[in-house]
Design an enzyme around this catalytic site. Structure first.
Site, PDB file in Angstrom:
ATOM      1  N   SER A  95      70.413  -8.345  38.345  1.00 62.50           N
ATOM      2  CA  SER A  95      69.618  -8.848  37.272  1.00 62.50           C
ATOM      3  C   SER A  95      69.600 -10.794  37.025  1.00 62.50           C
ATOM      4  CB  SER A  95      69.876  -7.779  35.545  1.00 62.50           C
ATOM      5  OG  SER A  95      68.831  -8.565  35.306  1.00 62.50           O
ATOM      6  N   ASP A 224      63.332   1.366  37.567  1.00 58.72           N
ATOM      7  CA  ASP A 224      63.617  -0.068  36.674  1.00 58.72           C
ATOM      8  C   ASP A 224      62.677  -0.040  35.481  1.00 58.72           C
ATOM      9  OD1 ASP A 224      64.034  -2.919  35.158  1.00 58.72           O
ATOM     10  OD2 ASP A 224      65.474  -3.284  37.726  1.00 58.72           O
ATOM     11  N   HIS A 253      67.171   0.356  36.174  1.00 60.76           N
ATOM     12  CA  HIS A 253      67.955  -0.968  36.531  1.00 60.76           C
ATOM     13  C   HIS A 253      69.457  -1.028  37.040  1.00 60.76           C
ATOM     14  CE1 HIS A 253      67.667  -5.601  36.101  1.00 60.76           C
ATOM     15  NE2 HIS A 253      68.516  -5.281  34.834  1.00 60.76           N
TER      16      HIS A 253
END
Length: 273
Positions: A95, A224, A253
């Site tokens: 991320s 995601d 995610h």
């Protein structure tokens, strides 16, 4: 607790397990190195020196007011790598951490970084624009900032549900994973959490991806809900010189469950190749 002090006086906490070739893990927002606890053991068991740090403002690092931006995150990482004198290094970022390791590798990694791995990563840029119509509107990020200011404790609990895909039909919900997300989120300094939203959403990393001179594995779940794949991995793979795109059907995610098991094996295979 082990810390490295950066040139601006920020103390960065790090943890490591194992010995051998170094693999450094960079976490997502609003988490800490604790998000990589499974990987620290798995990679140490596989014969690597597994290292993870808490980004400034997060976890056990200094609760910073300044420097909560991608440039400083990458510089911090470079100072940590230099302090530990790491070479033939593999950097892995999830991320926001994916943005951090890409900028670090592109701008500081020459002679030290051998491979890069990103997972559900934010590059090239999350924010919608004429050049990035698949991106996310600024209003969504403004709403995140509002929640962080008004009731971050409840927001971390709510965010964890979509983060791990627990809002999907048939999902096996783990209250423990939600609780641990909340626990890590509550360690973030409020200023750092707020400013990091701009860092992960508005930082243009097209140039960083184009500048990478080493192989990169770009891993992303196609479900995601936090960093949609169309504006991230599917664009990033077209910008890098030596990239491999690995898409995980139905994966969220958050790195968890069967997705985590397969991802860790794929990263190990990529490193060994």
């Amino acid at each position: 607790m082990p810390h490295v002090t950066t040139s601006d006086g920020t103390e960065l906490y790090y943890t490591e397990q194992g010995s051998g070739r170094p693999v450094l893990f960079s976490h997502g927002w609003p988490l800490s190195s604790d998000a990589w606890q499974v990987e620290l053991k798995v990679f140490a068991d596989a014969g690597y020196r597994a290292i993870a740090h808490d980004r400034r403002g997060h976890g056990r690092s200094s609760k910073t007011y300044a420097g909560n931006d991608m440039d400083t995150y990458a510089k911090d990482l470079s100072e940590l790598v230099e302090a530990l004198d790491l070479h033939d290094l593999v950097v892995v970022g999830h991320s926001t951490g994916g943005g951090e390791v890409v900028r670090y590798a592109a701008q500081y990694g020459e002679g030290r970084v051998a491979k890069v791995v990103t997972v559900g990563a934010v590059p090239p840029i999350m924010l919608i624009s004429d050049a990035n119509p698949e991106g996310t509107p600024i209003e969504n990020f403004d709403e995140i900032r509002s929640h962080v200011l008004k009731d971050r404790s409840q927001f971390w609990k709510d965010l964890a549900v979509s983060f791990f895909g627990f809002n999907r039909d048939g999902a096996a919900v783990s209250q423990g994973a939600i609780d641990d997300f909340w626990r890590q989120g509550m360690l973030v300094n409020l200023s750092a959490a707020y400013d990091c939203v701009k860092a992960f959403s508005e930082t243009d990393q097209n140039g960083d991806l184009e500048a990478l001179a080493v192989p990169i594995l770009i891993a992303h779940g196609d479900d995601d809900q936090i960093v949609p794949i169309a504006a991230a991995a599917e664009k990033a793979i077209r910008l890098v010189k030596d990239g491999t795109l690995k898409v995980y059907p139905g994966a969220p995610h958050g790195i968890f469950g069967a997705y985590q098991d397969q991802l860790d094996q794929d990263i190990l295979d990529f490193i060994r190749a």
